[in-house]
Design an enzyme around this catalytic site. Structure first.
Site, PDB file in Angstrom:
ATOM      1  N   HIS A   1      -3.375  -1.236   5.205  1.00 42.07           N
ATOM      2  CA  HIS A   1      -4.872  -0.331   4.975  1.00 42.07           C
ATOM      3  C   HIS A   1      -6.005  -1.588   5.505  1.00 42.07           C
ATOM      4  O   HIS A   1      -6.024  -1.837   3.819  1.00 42.07           O
ATOM      5  CB  HIS A   1      -4.568   0.295   3.262  1.00 42.07           C
ATOM      6  CG  HIS A   1      -4.962   1.234   2.841  1.00 42.07           C
ATOM      7  ND1 HIS A   1      -5.615   1.170   1.933  1.00 42.07           N
ATOM      8  CD2 HIS A   1      -5.037   2.560   4.242  1.00 42.07           C
ATOM      9  CE1 HIS A   1      -6.070   2.507   1.905  1.00 42.07           C
ATOM     10  NE2 HIS A   1      -5.288   3.236   2.992  1.00 42.07           N
TER      11      HIS A   1
ATOM     12  N   TYR B   1       0.564  -1.036   0.667  1.00 40.80           N
ATOM     13  CA  TYR B   1      -0.092   0.178  -0.219  1.00 40.80           C
ATOM     14  C   TYR B   1       1.422   0.992  -0.239  1.00 40.80           C
ATOM     15  O   TYR B   1       2.196   1.264   1.008  1.00 40.80           O
ATOM     16  CB  TYR B   1      -1.085   0.045   1.442  1.00 40.80           C
ATOM     17  CG  TYR B   1      -1.586   0.969   1.121  1.00 40.80           C
ATOM     18  CD1 TYR B   1      -2.561   1.959   0.866  1.00 40.80           C
ATOM     19  CD2 TYR B   1      -0.986   1.722   2.967  1.00 40.80           C
ATOM     20  CE1 TYR B   1      -2.959   3.343   0.742  1.00 40.80           C
ATOM     21  CE2 TYR B   1      -1.419   3.388   2.683  1.00 40.80           C
ATOM     22  CZ  TYR B   1      -2.361   4.211   2.069  1.00 40.80           C
ATOM     23  OH  TYR B   1      -2.348   5.007   2.613  1.00 40.80           O
TER      24      TYR B   1
END
Ligand code: GCO
Ligand code: MG
Length: 407
Positions: free
Chosen positions: A216, A160
């Site tokens: 995330h 991420y």
């Protein structure tokens, strides 16, 4: 005192900030931020078409009643679009309240509890060496706390928020249009690689640096528990969003297996979404933002609830927040007895500072809140006319076989 009008501006330097300006019959105005990343025109329309016409004529000093009017008065209420719009109005009303009292908002909340508020910056790299360079650069800039994101061997650019190539910057929003790009994800590769990478960073940078990491929302509960246990030697300041936010019970397993501090809440929009996690002490940091959690009025309540359960604040401060909501959060941070840390990525570019002048300042990794009345940030409307809305999107995430995954 009466609200006479309000205007909404969408745009900004490299960002689509949604800025609200509430005008009053006494010449005092208030500013709010309703920015909702990649959905910016929606809170703007909600404000223009529904909320502004309803609050004209109200007394802006009654911010609590106006918040209740917006929230309880709506049968279909809540959600990030509406809450960002309520949040902007609420911020603007606190700004007005401070200006008429001649006091900075933190004084209306209870005054300063600290000299400066600890902030964290982002460091990211396509691989571990690249990430280490980025961490070193943040330390050089004075930061004492850094969120680290690293490319995973075999899937470059697919952790991420990591760049695809060395030295490149990674921008979450792609202003190339509304069709998102695709990133690939493999939890197995991530789980095999990332704990060692985090421990390596700890060894390189020593015990004092505060290291944060954001998953995330990409792991399943069992994987998140195993990951949390594996990263314990890295002594993280926090592990963020280990599992999808919808399943709050997922954290129980992680808690049973690890003492790593957990930070959650950047996608939460109300006290109700924080309530259980805080009361059951399943988290250590609450990550809400004053925009899409509805403004200073409800976030102050979240902070107080959190304080009863040893949960500290760590408000969301991704680049999508304008200096107006960052100022609102800075006033809460100055006051909150259970302040933890602030994500900080907004001020600093010359264009942004010119659009939103203020004397809030960042120094030595600490945010020093302004003593100017209200939120202590202004908005240059003439300059704002230069910027137009640019449609953007952030990537979507798929597994290698094409299955959709959590961004
Ligand atoms: C963070 C967040 C953001 C989000 C972004 C989505 O911790 O800063 O995870 O970077 O990805 O706000 O629009
Ligand atoms: Mg995050």
């Amino acid at each position: 005192m009466k609200i006479t009008d309000a205007k909404v501006f969408v745009g900004g330097p490299g960002k689509n900030y949604v800025t609200l300006k509430i005008l009053t019959d006494q010449g005092v105005y208030g500013l709010g931020d309703a920015t909702l990343n990649n959905r910016e025109t929606l809170p703007a329309a909600y404000l223009r078409d529904y909320l502004i016409p309803a609050i004209i004529g109200m007394d802006p000093r009654n911010s609590e009643d106006i918040w209740q009017f917006l929230y309880r008065g709506a049968y279909f209420r809540g959600g990030p679009i509406a809450m960002a719009a309520y949040g902007a109005i609420d911020m603007a009303l606190w700004d007005i309240k401070g200006k008429i009292a001649g006091l900075p908002v933190h004084q209306l909340l209870g005054g300063r509890s600290r000299d400066g508020a600890l902030v964290y910056a982002h460091a990211a790299g396509s691989d571990l060496e690249d990430l280490a360079d980025s961490v070193a650069a943040r330390i050089e800039e004075g930061y004492r706390a850094v969120r680290v994101q690293c490319g995973i061997p075999g899937m470059p650019g697919a952790g991420y928020a990591v760049p695809g190539t060395r030295g490149a910057r990674h921008y979450i929003t792609d202003f190339g249009g509304l069709r998102p790009s695709v990133e690939y994800w493999d939890s197995g590769r991530y789980l095999r690689y990332m704990p060692g990478a985090l421990c390596e960073l700890r060894d390189r940078f020593g015990p004092e640096l505060k290291i944060l990491h954001d998953v995330h929302h990409r792991l399943m509960p069992r994987e998140a528990a195993a990951f949390a246990r594996a990263v314990e030697p890295a002594d993280l300041f926090w592990l963020e969003d280990p599992t999808p936010a919808e399943d709050q019970d997922a954290l129980r397993l992680l808690r049973q297996h690890s003492t790593v501090p957990v930070a959650i809440g950047e996608v939460f929009q109300s006290l109700w979404q924080c309530n259980r996690l805080i009361k059951q002490e399943l988290i250590d940091f609450i990550r809400v933002a004053v925009t899409y959690a509805g403004g200073i009025t409800p976030v102050r309540r979240i902070v107080d609830l959190a304080g009863m359960h040893h949960v500290r604040t760590g408000f969301h401060g991704a680049p999508s927040h304008s200096p107006v909501s960052m100022a609102a959060q800075a006033h809460l941070n100055a006051w909150a007895p259970n302040f933890g840390i602030q994500e900080y990525l907004v001020l600093g570019t010359a264009e942004c500072d010119a659009l939103f002048p203020s004397d809030h300042r960042m120094e030595g990794g600490l945010f020093h809140v302004s003593d100017a009345p209200g939120l202590g940030v202004d908005f240059d409307e003439a300059l704002a006319a230069r910027y137009v809305y640019a449609p953007g999107s952030h990537p979507v995430v798929r597994l290698e076989d094409g299955t959709m995954w959590d961004y």
